[in-house]
Write a protein that holds these residues in place. Sequence first.
Motif, short mmCIF file in Angstrom:
data_model
loop_
_atom_site.label_atom_id
_atom_site.label_comp_id
_atom_site.label_asym_id
_atom_site.label_seq_id
_atom_site.Cartn_x
_atom_site.Cartn_y
_atom_site.Cartn_z
N PRO A 147 40.01 49.30 36.28
CA PRO A 147 38.93 48.35 36.58
C PRO A 147 38.62 48.37 38.07
O PRO A 147 39.41 48.88 38.89
CB PRO A 147 39.52 46.99 36.16
CG PRO A 147 40.67 47.32 35.28
CD PRO A 147 41.21 48.62 35.76
N ILE A 149 36.84 45.94 41.42
CA ILE A 149 36.24 44.72 41.93
C ILE A 149 35.62 45.02 43.30
O ILE A 149 36.22 45.68 44.14
CB ILE A 149 37.23 43.54 42.04
CG1 ILE A 149 36.50 42.26 42.44
CG2 ILE A 149 38.38 43.84 42.98
CD1 ILE A 149 37.31 40.99 42.28
N PRO A 183 48.11 43.32 36.77
CA PRO A 183 46.90 44.14 36.68
C PRO A 183 46.70 45.00 37.92
O PRO A 183 46.96 44.56 39.04
CB PRO A 183 45.77 43.10 36.54
CG PRO A 183 46.34 41.83 37.07
CD PRO A 183 47.80 41.88 36.77
N VAL A 185 43.87 47.39 39.93
CA VAL A 185 42.43 47.65 40.01
C VAL A 185 42.12 48.44 41.27
O VAL A 185 42.91 48.49 42.23
CB VAL A 185 41.60 46.34 40.03
CG1 VAL A 185 41.93 45.46 38.86
CG2 VAL A 185 41.78 45.59 41.34
N HIS A 241 35.00 45.44 32.80
CA HIS A 241 36.06 45.88 33.71
C HIS A 241 35.61 45.83 35.18
O HIS A 241 36.36 46.28 36.05
CB HIS A 241 36.49 47.31 33.38
CG HIS A 241 36.98 47.49 31.98
ND1 HIS A 241 38.09 46.83 31.50
CD2 HIS A 241 36.49 48.23 30.95
CE1 HIS A 241 38.28 47.18 30.23
NE2 HIS A 241 37.33 48.02 29.88
N LYS A 267 32.86 40.00 35.66
CA LYS A 267 33.82 39.09 36.29
C LYS A 267 33.27 38.72 37.67
O LYS A 267 32.69 39.57 38.35
CB LYS A 267 35.19 39.75 36.46
CG LYS A 267 35.79 40.32 35.17
CD LYS A 267 37.07 41.09 35.48
CE LYS A 267 37.59 41.83 34.25
NZ LYS A 267 38.06 40.90 33.21
N TYR A 354 41.59 39.06 35.94
CA TYR A 354 41.86 40.38 35.38
C TYR A 354 43.02 40.38 34.37
O TYR A 354 43.53 41.45 34.02
CB TYR A 354 42.14 41.38 36.50
CG TYR A 354 40.87 41.87 37.14
CD1 TYR A 354 40.23 43.03 36.71
CD2 TYR A 354 40.26 41.14 38.16
CE1 TYR A 354 39.05 43.45 37.27
CE2 TYR A 354 39.06 41.55 38.73
CZ TYR A 354 38.47 42.71 38.28
OH TYR A 354 37.29 43.13 38.84
#
Length: 357
Positions: A147, A149, A183, A185, A241, A267, A354
């Motif tokens: 994923p 961000i 998680p 990312v 994601h 998100k 997440y």
Amino acid sequence: MKIIIDTIPDNTPADAHLYLVGNFNRWQPGAPAYQLKPQPDGTYAVKVPLMNRPIEFKVTRGTWESVEAAADGSDMPNRIIKLPSPETVAVQVAAWTDLVVRPPRKHTASPQVQVLDAAFEMPELGRTRRIWLYLPLHYATSKERYPVIYLHDGQNLFDAYYSFSGEWGVDETLDQMAQTGGPQVIVVGIEHGGEERINELTPYKNPEYGGGDGKKYLQFIVQDLKPYIDAHFRTKPEAEHTGIGGSSLGGLISLYAAAHYPQVFGKAMVLSPSLWFSNKIFKVAKKDFKNTRLVLLAGEQEGEEMITNMRQLYEQLMAQGFPEEHIWYQTRADGDHSEWFWRREFPEAFQWLYAKN
């Protein structure tokens, strides 16, 4: 209450304008209402409103890059005037951040952080921007996809060398989580544009502060930056994601992005959002982004309007049928509009955003 500056550094430019920035003006540097006026005795003065809590402030020459510093060039903590507020307070400015030799700074970023590009093209805005990249701890030894961000104010995410008021420690947080099965990312940190920060992180104009280039800024992320990241790194490109986040104006533009690009961002981490900037932002409650996971978090020490506005937004989202389980609404009694607060709250907010479930 009157605040007087009776001493300024000798190297202050002759044409400089001095301003106060604090919790009484939503921490916006260069606000005309808080420009200090030269006095006949050589001092500078301005009045600030009385508040039902301590006043916090700093002195600037109009931007965060020109904020006051300690005599040795190190960062200054917020000045605090405790209750009951006196009628007059005199302060002395020892140095300016941009006009003093600052103590040597050390890089604090983990090995997982790199500068992706010091001058990434932003064609929608006709300028370039430094982009930071954090790759998960096991990225190099795995074939997994991750994923992503996208976080604003990239200077303050990973490396104290670049931050003027403290970094969030995002890299250390995620490195530690990776060791305990949390998680993982990819984080893309977008440097803020200095004097362009207000313009880029606001989707609407404000009669006092201007702004309004946020739509073009988001077009840059959606049309240029995200496609580049997805093409060059092992990402999970789907909206479910992909997150976006930031604090203050970064929280404002992240909320707008989630509402207007639900097909891109599933998100959003909205910390201490500057909802005051325009009442138009409350229209997002009517947008169809109900599949989005949304963090709404702020501190009760951030200003008179912060919690009131955020609660109004939350209630409007609920009234429009936004699933309650998709919102993590939190307030913190001690929370201030500062990097230390967002650093402290980032791990829990991130984990909720997440979480695999």
